[in-house]
Scaffold this motif. Structure first.
Motif, PDB file in Angstrom:
ATOM      1  N   GLN A  17       9.698 -31.403 -63.171  1.00  0.00           N
ATOM      2  CA  GLN A  17       8.885 -32.579 -63.460  1.00  0.00           C
ATOM      3  C   GLN A  17       9.753 -33.799 -63.734  1.00  0.00           C
ATOM      4  OE1 GLN A  17       5.293 -32.627 -63.286  1.00  0.00           O
ATOM      5  NE2 GLN A  17       5.971 -30.806 -62.184  1.00  0.00           N
ATOM      6  N   ASP A  18      10.997 -33.739 -63.320  1.00  0.00           N
ATOM      7  CA  ASP A  18      11.927 -34.854 -63.458  1.00  0.00           C
ATOM      8  C   ASP A  18      12.533 -35.133 -62.091  1.00  0.00           C
ATOM      9  OD1 ASP A  18      13.727 -36.360 -65.813  1.00  0.00           O
ATOM     10  OD2 ASP A  18      14.834 -35.969 -63.961  1.00  0.00           O
ATOM     11  N   VAL A  19      12.630 -36.407 -61.730  1.00  0.00           N
ATOM     12  CA  VAL A  19      13.136 -36.792 -60.407  1.00  0.00           C
ATOM     13  C   VAL A  19      14.539 -36.240 -60.176  1.00  0.00           C
ATOM     14  CG1 VAL A  19      13.822 -38.755 -58.967  1.00  0.00           C
ATOM     15  CG2 VAL A  19      11.710 -38.869 -60.306  1.00  0.00           C
ATOM     16  N   THR A  20      15.404 -36.369 -61.172  1.00  0.00           N
ATOM     17  CA  THR A  20      16.785 -35.903 -61.025  1.00  0.00           C
ATOM     18  C   THR A  20      16.839 -34.425 -60.690  1.00  0.00           C
ATOM     19  OG1 THR A  20      17.605 -37.584 -62.550  1.00  0.00           O
ATOM     20  CG2 THR A  20      19.001 -35.647 -62.210  1.00  0.00           C
ATOM     21  N   LEU A  21      16.072 -33.624 -61.418  1.00  0.00           N
ATOM     22  CA  LEU A  21      16.103 -32.174 -61.203  1.00  0.00           C
ATOM     23  C   LEU A  21      15.540 -31.799 -59.830  1.00  0.00           C
ATOM     24  CD1 LEU A  21      15.044 -30.712 -64.679  1.00  0.00           C
ATOM     25  CD2 LEU A  21      17.345 -31.051 -63.737  1.00  0.00           C
TER      26      LEU A  21
END
Length: 278
Positions: A236-240
């Motif tokens: 739920q995080d762009v980076t991940l």
């Protein structure tokens, strides 16, 4: 007026869905979907997220869809060293450690290398004679693979590997998943000295091999690897979501033995010098 219409149509076409199919899967009338795509209607925040989910739009582009519809972004883009991502970093460390004594690395969607295990540092330092390669900028898989002073000079089947890598970059770019920076880096590396012109115009219909081996050769020693790429599930995080974990696996006993030699003896198998650690 909302600017989301062309973006919705772009993603629908990228996923090869008709308006009828998308409307059915998203439980919305085809008339309303048509109005959204043509700008005659403005979607709610919930509708944007529902369509993005059905279209499997990456998180970064979901934020773009929300902004285009006049809403604030939904998904954070945290630095990899942020406290909120500590559990994910622990998982990445565990995966990389499990891959020892064979190389593994973590890269973002621009192909910048974010993290490596000790085996990768040993192996690529060994290929580079324990000196850093000359490509400028952050460590990047594409630059190191294509630059004449990078690892390209140690890959005996480089043309085959380069072709497969370019196809992979372009496949991942389908639907806008790869950012403009990755495309700029690809254009840059295709201009490097010695890169064949035909790599710019590959036929996308040409069948690809299920596994592309990479044959590394230095000082009479040969390492035969193939790699697998893993992503983190349901982030739920762009980076991940944009991280990819590439693990190298030996294709024969000779490669297994030499990789273990690098890890266990503290010496390069070709010259017996101190451990090849960058």
């Amino acid at each position: 007026m909302s600017d989301i219409g062309p973006l919705l149509k772009h993603w629908r076409n990228a996923r090869r869905l008709s308006q009828l199919t998308l409307a059915a899967q998203a439980s919305v009338s085809i008339r309303h979907l048509c109005f959204l795509e043509t700008g005659r209607a403005r979607p709610s925040r919930a509708m944007v997220l529902r369509l993005a989910e059905v279209l499997d739009v990456p998180l970064r582009e979901r934020n773009t869809l929300l902004l285009s519809a006049g809403f604030s972004p939904q998904y954070q883009e945290s630095p990899l060293d942020a406290p909120a991502l500590s559990a994910a970093r622990g998982a990445l460390d565990a995966i990389l450690a499990q891959q020892e004594p064979f190389p593994a690395l973590v890269m973002d969607r621009s192909w910048d290398i974010q993290h490596t295990n000790a085996a990768a540092r040993r192996f690529f330092a060994y290929l580079n004679d324990e000196q850093e390669a000359t490509p400028l900028g952050p460590p990047n898989v594409l630059r190191r693979m294509f630059h004449p002073d990078g690892i390209r000079r140690h890959i005996s089947n480089w043309h085959e590997v380069a072709e497969a890598l370019i196809r992979r970059v372009r496949k991942e770019a389908l639907g806008g998943v790869t950012d403009e920076r990755a495309q700029r880096i690809l254009d840059e590396v295709l201009d490097y000295p010695g890169v064949p012109q035909e790599l710019r115009t590959l036929d996308p219909a040409t069948p690809q091999l299920p596994i592309v081996p990479v044959h590394y050769v230095r000082a009479g020693r040969r390492f035969d690897y193939f790699s697998t790429v893993t992503t983190l599930g349901t982030p739920q995080d762009v980076t991940l979501q944009e991280l990819r974990i590439e693990c190298f696996f030996p294709m024969n006993d000779q490669t297994r033995t030499q990789a273990r030699h690098l890890a266990e003896s503290g010496a390069c198998p070709s010259n017996g010098q101190p451990a090849c650690v960058s």
